[in-house]
Design a protein around this motif. Sequence first.
Motif, short mmCIF file in Angstrom:
data_model
loop_
_atom_site.label_atom_id
_atom_site.label_comp_id
_atom_site.label_asym_id
_atom_site.label_seq_id
_atom_site.Cartn_x
_atom_site.Cartn_y
_atom_site.Cartn_z
N ASP A 140 -48.73 -13.25 26.97
CA ASP A 140 -48.40 -12.59 28.23
C ASP A 140 -48.70 -11.01 28.16
N TYR A 145 -35.13 -21.34 27.81
CA TYR A 145 -35.43 -22.82 27.18
C TYR A 145 -35.76 -22.74 25.65
N PHE A 155 -45.35 -18.93 28.20
CA PHE A 155 -44.11 -19.24 28.37
C PHE A 155 -43.05 -17.97 27.86
N ILE A 213 -40.90 -27.63 27.13
CA ILE A 213 -42.26 -26.81 27.06
C ILE A 213 -43.22 -27.33 25.97
N SER A 247 -41.52 -27.48 39.61
CA SER A 247 -42.58 -26.50 39.47
C SER A 247 -43.74 -26.61 40.58
N ASN A 281 -39.91 -17.89 29.38
CA ASN A 281 -38.82 -18.92 29.13
C ASN A 281 -38.16 -18.87 27.73
N LEU A 333 -46.90 -15.72 21.72
CA LEU A 333 -46.34 -15.77 23.12
C LEU A 333 -46.55 -14.20 23.89
N GLU A 340 -46.81 -26.10 24.30
CA GLU A 340 -47.90 -25.25 24.29
C GLU A 340 -48.65 -25.33 23.02
#
Length: 281
Positions: A23, A54, A47, A86, A145, A50, A19, A88
């Motif tokens: 990012d 989350y 994410f 979430i 969202s 988050n 992640l 992914e």
Amino acid sequence: MLEVRPTTQIDLEEIKAWLEIEDRAHREWEAARTEETWFDPGPTKGFLCNFDSYIRPAFDNGDMFTFINGGEAIGFSSGGLTERGIFEIRPDMRGTGLGRWFANWMIERAKAQGTEAGLYIDCAPRSSLDFWVRMGFTHHKESYSGEYAYMLLPRNNEVPKGRLVKGEISVLEKLCDELPDFESRPLFGSVVDAIEDQSGNLHFAQRLILPAVLWQGSRHPWLRVVVEGVPLIFDELYDLSRSNAGPKRDRGGFYFIDAIETLGEPILELSSFRLVDHRRP
């Protein structure tokens, strides 16, 4: 070998690592944009933002699963398809069909846990919307969202012998709290076949699903059921779902009806009942 397992601490650290890479790639692309490339598609943001709000809480609560391929963590879900969560797949594994495998696993898990009427997911980023539509979900744009998809779970019911009748089913948002006025706007309406038994109860051959998650922001949805001009139910949907009248509410917030028990009680009909079509812009 493909498998899904409850996320371990090692899985969580591996997921956080990719992640962070995802990012960073997005931020570098964003910083390098020029006027000519401003609207060109770039790498997704992912994410990571988050993670503390989350992902880690889902891990701490035992509600996070990791998708494993060849011993590597290539996807995860935190939460599910019955609440905000979430989903992914690692960027380098997208477009391989593995996301469909994992999504099907999530769908079957939700059903096995007792989800009875519907599934939903917030499609953030919006680029994920096409994926969920291909999975059989329906696009609905009103969500936290901005993009949202849902799937209804139909079911056939066994019904007793009886008289075939037409039932008018409608859900209304109550806009005025003062009786006797009942100013409202329509949220849902359908005319369906039902079997009326000897006690006057209604039975539906196919489960009637009321997609309440599409009505986010509606404070007072009321259910009105009329059979051959006679009102059988006219009450707040949430209260009815907690009674024996028939409507139920599943884990994902979808209401559904297999049968309606009239209980022989008189139904309140407001003489000043008014339908006002208040459309949200």
